[in-house]
Enzyme design. Structure first.
Site, PDB file in Angstrom:
ATOM      1  N   SER A 224      98.924  60.304  51.178  1.00 45.13           N
ATOM      2  CA  SER A 224      99.140  59.116  50.351  1.00 45.13           C
ATOM      3  C   SER A 224      97.950  59.007  49.125  1.00 45.13           C
ATOM      4  O   SER A 224      97.858  60.430  48.673  1.00 45.13           O
ATOM      5  CB  SER A 224      99.307  57.662  50.928  1.00 45.13           C
ATOM      6  OG  SER A 224      99.908  56.864  49.958  1.00 45.13           O
ATOM      7  N   GLU A 343     110.674  58.841  51.654  1.00 49.29           N
ATOM      8  CA  GLU A 343     109.328  58.283  51.378  1.00 49.29           C
ATOM      9  C   GLU A 343     109.328  56.821  51.187  1.00 49.29           C
ATOM     10  O   GLU A 343     108.780  55.980  51.818  1.00 49.29           O
ATOM     11  CB  GLU A 343     108.733  59.050  50.284  1.00 49.29           C
ATOM     12  CG  GLU A 343     108.187  60.566  50.283  1.00 49.29           C
ATOM     13  CD  GLU A 343     106.853  60.531  51.098  1.00 49.29           C
ATOM     14  OE1 GLU A 343     106.283  59.597  51.519  1.00 49.29           O
ATOM     15  OE2 GLU A 343     106.509  61.607  51.442  1.00 49.29           O
ATOM     16  N   HIS A 448     107.451  56.993  54.463  1.00 47.10           N
ATOM     17  CA  HIS A 448     106.100  57.368  53.792  1.00 47.10           C
ATOM     18  C   HIS A 448     105.057  56.900  55.139  1.00 47.10           C
ATOM     19  O   HIS A 448     105.404  55.841  55.864  1.00 47.10           O
ATOM     20  CB  HIS A 448     105.815  56.388  52.703  1.00 47.10           C
ATOM     21  CG  HIS A 448     104.407  56.636  52.086  1.00 47.10           C
ATOM     22  ND1 HIS A 448     104.263  57.948  51.263  1.00 47.10           N
ATOM     23  CD2 HIS A 448     103.358  56.132  51.912  1.00 47.10           C
ATOM     24  CE1 HIS A 448     103.114  57.877  50.782  1.00 47.10           C
ATOM     25  NE2 HIS A 448     102.430  56.754  51.169  1.00 47.10           N
TER      26      HIS A 448
END
Length: 532
Positions: A224, A343, A448
């Site tokens: 990230s 995600e 994610h």
């Protein structure tokens, strides 16, 4: 197009993780082999350039926590590049994690265990040996407003992968990225958090051999915001020669802000905290109580959410990494890169659990808010009926493809021209997660940050199933092989070819295999056309 890389992303990842964790010897003659160095008298004690430290020795690894790699960025050093740490006498205790850097005002721990004096790192090593191990430096995520090095217990990578792992803190939010023009010479403002990461890499270069690491085999890695940071280091002048490989996990590397825009936003931020006068703004900002600076400077937006982050056109980051990648101006090192199949569903799940569901009637509004003039075209490509009428799933698919997976694919194509690139997609659509995420009216899937549970012991999560544990072992084997050699090739596991002709490794329990339909599944041609 607005960037949907936002405070929701930072808070989402940290919210989930907070649920999971509330935490040359002398030789003889020319024909005589050199004698191996003697083992240290106490494997818990290591000498660094600034003093000795005492860590923890377990049967299968060592841990050294809270090591300062820079001076406290407080007082006159606030909003300054990191300065060298002071030396100390005696043996410093390194058995515990250091404080987290100052977090965003939404910090679930209400600011506990945070401090402006936070530029610390942690080192996990295999047991003492005469062999120098390769090193992975892990940069945490959290949208540059939250997160810390302490979330990522790296014992698995150290014990199974036989590598040294370093996890680092860096300044976040306004303290890490405010770009007010009064804070420095033209082009020398902002990116303090990115400069912190560079200082940590220099510390690794200068000290890691004492911990059994090889300073000539350092791989930078992150997820990230950490993955986005890795993209920045691939093009930042001050990062060159500090690493020889890179791992980018779910990195929205297009989400950089040009200096002029960052300066305007930073001037408004300073005004709002009571430092409006340009002539005194620098002194005013450095004198403020740190709690006045917990609210991050907002650089990237989706709806009402935003995140802080790196600023391009500066001395630390002169060029946007996506521009540099396309021009062939990145460090030519092996890269391992990937994203997760679903995600953005995590953030829609968190929004739902906070009592903010997304009804189908609001779908056009959120598309317009996120994609602006392209909203209608996106809506046509991601119609509700394709997703069972679920606006969260349709919206998540659009954001996943437009801002994560197809950015990933674009980076693969650009970097793969000049260096070996290996790509993956994490596709376990039933990963372990807290019970509330299993009560939603839509599946979270392979969202994610959920791959992190397979690489790090984040604790508190439901146990991996036996097939998931096998996948975890495979992923650790692949990642550590890449750290060792620059290639994720492991005897006995499916071959992982370079990312040419669309090939990438799909990672799922009982189904690790090479695929070639990633760009088609994620509609990357459509997103490429929108950029033109």
């Amino acid at each position: 197009m607005a960037h949907p890389t936002t405070r929701r992303i930072g808070r989402g990842v940290i919210t989930l993780l907070a649920v999971l964790v509330l935490i040359i010897g002398c030789g003889g003659g020319a024909d005589t082999a050199p004698s191996p160095p003697a083992a240290p008298a106490d494997p818990a004690v290591v000498s660094t350039a600034t003093g000795a430290v005492r860590g923890v020795v377990a049967p299968d690894h060592r841990f050294f926590g809270g090591l300062p790699y820079a001076a406290p960025p407080t007082g006159p050093l606030r909003f300054e590049p990191p300065a060298p740490p002071a030396s100390w006498g005696g043996v410093r205790d390194a058995t515990r994690l250091g404080p987290r850097c100052i977090q965003d005002i939404g910090d679930l721990e209400m600011g506990r265990q945070t401090d402006e004096d936070c530029l610390r790192l942690n080192v996990w090593t295999p047991p003492v040996s005469n062999e120098k191990r390769p090193v992975m430096v892990w940069i945490h995520g959290g949208a540059f407003i939250n997160g810390s090095s302490g979330i990522y217990d790296s014992r698995w990578m150290t014990t199974r992968g036989d590598v040294v792992v370093v996890t680092i803190n860096y300044r976040l939010g306004a303290l890490g990225f405010l770009a007010h023009p009064a804070l420095g010479a033209p082009g020398a403002v902002g990116n303090y958090g990115l400069a912190d990461q560079q200082a940590a890499l220099r510390w690794v270069r200068d000290n890691i051999e004492e911990f059994g690491g090889d300073p000539d085999r350092v791989t930078i890695a992150g997820e990230s915001a950490g993955g986005m940071s890795v993209c920045d280091h691939l093009v930042a002048p001050g990062s060159r020669d500090l690493f020889r490989g890179a791992i980018i996990q779910s990195g929205p590397c297009q989400a950089q802000l040009p200096l002029a825009r960052a300066e305007r936003i930073s001037v408004d931020y300073a005004r709002d905290v009571g430092c409006a006068d340009p002539a005194t703004a620098a002194a005013c900002l450095r004198a403020l109580p740190v709690n006045r600076l917990r609210d991050p400077v907002d650089y990237f937006r989706i709806g009402d959410d935003a995140l802080s982050g790196p600023v391009t056109g500066t001395s630390v980051l002169p060029v946007d990494p996506m521009v540099a990648f396309a021009a062939g101006d990145a460090a030519r090192v092996p890269v391992l890169i990937g994203s997760n199949r679903d995600e953005f569903t995590l953030f829609m799940a968190l929004q739902y659990l906070r009592g903010q569901p997304l009804p189908a009637s609001d779908y056009p509004r959120v598309l317009a808010q996120t994609f602006g003039a392209d909203a209608a075209a996106v809506g046509d490509r991601y119609p509700l009926d394709r997703y069972g009428g679920s606006a969260p799933l349709a919206y998540s698919a659009a954001v996943t493809d437009g801002e994560f997976t197809c950015v990933d694919e674009r980076i693969v194509g650009d970097l793969g021209r000049d260096a070996p690139v290996h790509a993956y997609e994490f596709t376990d659509r039933d990963p372990p997660m807290p019970a509330p995420f299993r009560t939603l009216p839509f599946p979270v899937g392979a969202s994610h940050s959920l791959e992190l549970r397979y690489l790090f012991d984040v604790g508190g999560a439901p146990a991996l199933t036996p097939p998931q544990q096998v996948l975890s072992d495979h992923m650790i084997d692949y990642w550590s092989a890449f750290v060792r050699t620059g290639s994720p090739e492991v005897d006995g596991l499916p071959a992982w070819p370079e990312a040419k002709d669309g090939r990438r490794l799909s990672l799922a329990p009982d189904a690790v295999r090479v695929t070639d339909d990633f760009a088609r599944v994620h509609q990357c041609d459509f997103w490429a056309d929108l950029r033109r």
